[in-house]
Enzyme design. Sequence first.
Site, PDB file in Angstrom:
ATOM      1  N   ASP A  86      -3.719  23.912   0.490  1.00 63.38           N
ATOM      2  CA  ASP A  86      -2.503  23.136   0.768  1.00 63.38           C
ATOM      3  C   ASP A  86      -1.675  23.792   1.873  1.00 63.38           C
ATOM      4  O   ASP A  86      -0.663  23.247   2.310  1.00 63.38           O
ATOM      5  CB  ASP A  86      -1.679  22.892  -0.504  1.00 63.38           C
ATOM      6  CG  ASP A  86      -1.183  24.181  -1.137  1.00 63.38           C
ATOM      7  OD1 ASP A  86      -1.573  25.274  -0.684  1.00 63.38           O
ATOM      8  OD2 ASP A  86      -0.390  24.089  -2.096  1.00 63.38           O
ATOM      9  N   SER A  87      -2.154  24.938   2.386  1.00 65.82           N
ATOM     10  CA  SER A  87      -1.573  25.512   3.604  1.00 65.82           C
ATOM     11  C   SER A  87      -1.636  24.505   4.753  1.00 65.82           C
ATOM     12  O   SER A  87      -0.918  24.649   5.749  1.00 65.82           O
ATOM     13  CB  SER A  87      -2.315  26.801   3.996  1.00 65.82           C
ATOM     14  OG  SER A  87      -3.716  26.593   3.989  1.00 65.82           O
TER      15      SER A  87
ATOM     16  N   ASP B   1      -7.506  22.400  -2.994  1.00 64.20           N
ATOM     17  CA  ASP B   1      -6.267  22.755  -3.709  1.00 64.20           C
ATOM     18  C   ASP B   1      -5.653  21.537  -4.393  1.00 64.20           C
ATOM     19  O   ASP B   1      -5.619  20.447  -3.806  1.00 64.20           O
ATOM     20  CB  ASP B   1      -5.226  23.274  -2.699  1.00 64.20           C
ATOM     21  CG  ASP B   1      -5.051  24.775  -2.737  1.00 64.20           C
ATOM     22  OD1 ASP B   1      -5.431  25.412  -3.743  1.00 64.20           O
ATOM     23  OD2 ASP B   1      -4.525  25.320  -1.749  1.00 64.20           O
TER      24      ASP B   1
ATOM     25  N   LYS C 233      -8.650  24.275  -6.890  1.00 65.10           N
ATOM     26  CA  LYS C 233      -7.848  25.499  -7.054  1.00 65.10           C
ATOM     27  C   LYS C 233      -6.443  25.100  -7.459  1.00 65.10           C
ATOM     28  O   LYS C 233      -5.923  24.076  -6.996  1.00 65.10           O
ATOM     29  CB  LYS C 233      -7.804  26.311  -5.753  1.00 65.10           C
ATOM     30  CG  LYS C 233      -6.951  27.584  -5.895  1.00 65.10           C
ATOM     31  CD  LYS C 233      -7.146  28.551  -4.741  1.00 65.10           C
ATOM     32  CE  LYS C 233      -6.361  28.239  -3.507  1.00 65.10           C
ATOM     33  NZ  LYS C 233      -4.880  28.180  -3.690  1.00 65.10           N
TER      34      LYS C 233
ATOM     35  N   GLU D 121      -2.443  26.966  -8.611  1.00 70.37           N
ATOM     36  CA  GLU D 121      -1.627  28.182  -8.688  1.00 70.37           C
ATOM     37  C   GLU D 121      -1.056  28.327 -10.101  1.00 70.37           C
ATOM     38  O   GLU D 121      -0.661  27.339 -10.721  1.00 70.37           O
ATOM     39  CB  GLU D 121      -0.477  28.109  -7.679  1.00 70.37           C
ATOM     40  CG  GLU D 121      -0.952  28.113  -6.241  1.00 70.37           C
ATOM     41  CD  GLU D 121       0.192  28.071  -5.226  1.00 70.37           C
ATOM     42  OE1 GLU D 121       1.369  28.232  -5.623  1.00 70.37           O
ATOM     43  OE2 GLU D 121      -0.099  27.874  -4.042  1.00 70.37           O
TER      44      GLU D 121
ATOM     45  N   GLU E 231      -3.009  36.845  -4.170  1.00 70.45           N
ATOM     46  CA  GLU E 231      -2.287  36.778  -2.896  1.00 70.45           C
ATOM     47  C   GLU E 231      -1.156  37.791  -2.857  1.00 70.45           C
ATOM     48  O   GLU E 231      -0.318  37.859  -3.767  1.00 70.45           O
ATOM     49  CB  GLU E 231      -1.733  35.350  -2.647  1.00 70.45           C
ATOM     50  CG  GLU E 231      -1.000  35.254  -1.310  1.00 70.45           C
ATOM     51  CD  GLU E 231      -0.812  33.846  -0.776  1.00 70.45           C
ATOM     52  OE1 GLU E 231      -1.339  32.892  -1.368  1.00 70.45           O
ATOM     53  OE2 GLU E 231      -0.132  33.706   0.264  1.00 70.45           O
TER      54      GLU E 231
HETATM   55  O1  KIV Z   1      -3.474  27.036   0.709  1.00 73.06           O
HETATM   56  C1  KIV Z   1      -4.196  27.973   1.060  1.00 73.06           C
HETATM   57  O2  KIV Z   1      -4.703  28.025   2.184  1.00 73.06           O
HETATM   58  C2  KIV Z   1      -4.446  29.024   0.094  1.00 73.06           C
HETATM   59  C3  KIV Z   1      -5.050  30.286   0.624  1.00 73.06           C
HETATM   60  C4  KIV Z   1      -4.032  31.045   1.352  1.00 73.06           C
HETATM   61  C5  KIV Z   1      -5.692  31.079  -0.441  1.00 73.06           C
HETATM   62  O3  KIV Z   1      -4.111  28.906  -1.032  1.00 73.06           O
END
Ligand code: KIV
Length: 271
Positions: free
Chosen positions: A49-50, A88, A118, A120, A186
């Site tokens: 989600d970056s 994510d 993924k 969090e 992280e």
């Molecule tokens: O969103 C993302 O790119 C991430 C990575 C930094 C692990 O969660």
Amino acid sequence: MSTHVPRKAMTPAAVLARKGGEPLVCLTAYTTPMARLVDPHADVILVGDSLGMVIHGLPSTVGVTTDMMILHGQAVRRGTTDALLVVDLPFGAYEAGPAQAFETAARVMAETGCAAVKLEGGETMAETIAFLTRRSIPVMAHVGLMPQQVNMTGGYRVQGRGADAERVLADARAVAEAGAFSVVLEKIAEPLARRITETVAIPTIGIGASPACDGQILVIDDMLGLFTDFRPSFVRRYAELGQAADAAIAAYAADVRARAFPAAEHTFADA
Ligand code: KIV
């Protein structure tokens, strides 16, 4: 000529089996062409989600939606053949409870073809991770600095220093026991990353978490020098593609203004 030698496609089980073995190579990607570049080299491609910040110019990952993740997940799927594709779950799409998480994760998997999601969260997400994994949704967990929580934490500081280490360790233990097949650590200090890696039975994937982890991940735009709004101290720049693109665009602009482009070889003659 392509130098790509097809490998056996990676699976969550194959990632899990790499615990303590050859370090896992993980990178983010958000588009088909970038996935094609990353796929021959990486074990895991994460549609992180970056993308909210590095692709869409948002101030944080909080504004990212499930539809955005699906659109980019589909693009990356088209460029991925061997690496494990993980997408994510965005902020607000899973935290309400296991049922919401299942609905979002099942939609993301069905519509993108990714093999895992993924999310969090540590102890607070353990019940959700157990719910998903018992229902055939492989989960990569993410503890330590959790960017989706920026409005509570107020920044992107190193996590788990001093007495706070026990909290991050408990988070990592909880997600491993809940059935996650790997966990992103992280922005935590090396001694804690080492302790977690030695404690949990699943691979740890570090980002700003030292070489003690079982693997590493970076945001592709950071390591290629394409995202330059800020530069986390844990990033090594392997290229300066932003600078190269700037020089190329400036050269094009100068050529157009000087009528030096298009040249004869770019111009059609009459039949
Ligand atoms: O969103 C993302 O790119 C991430 C990575 C930094 C692990 O969660």
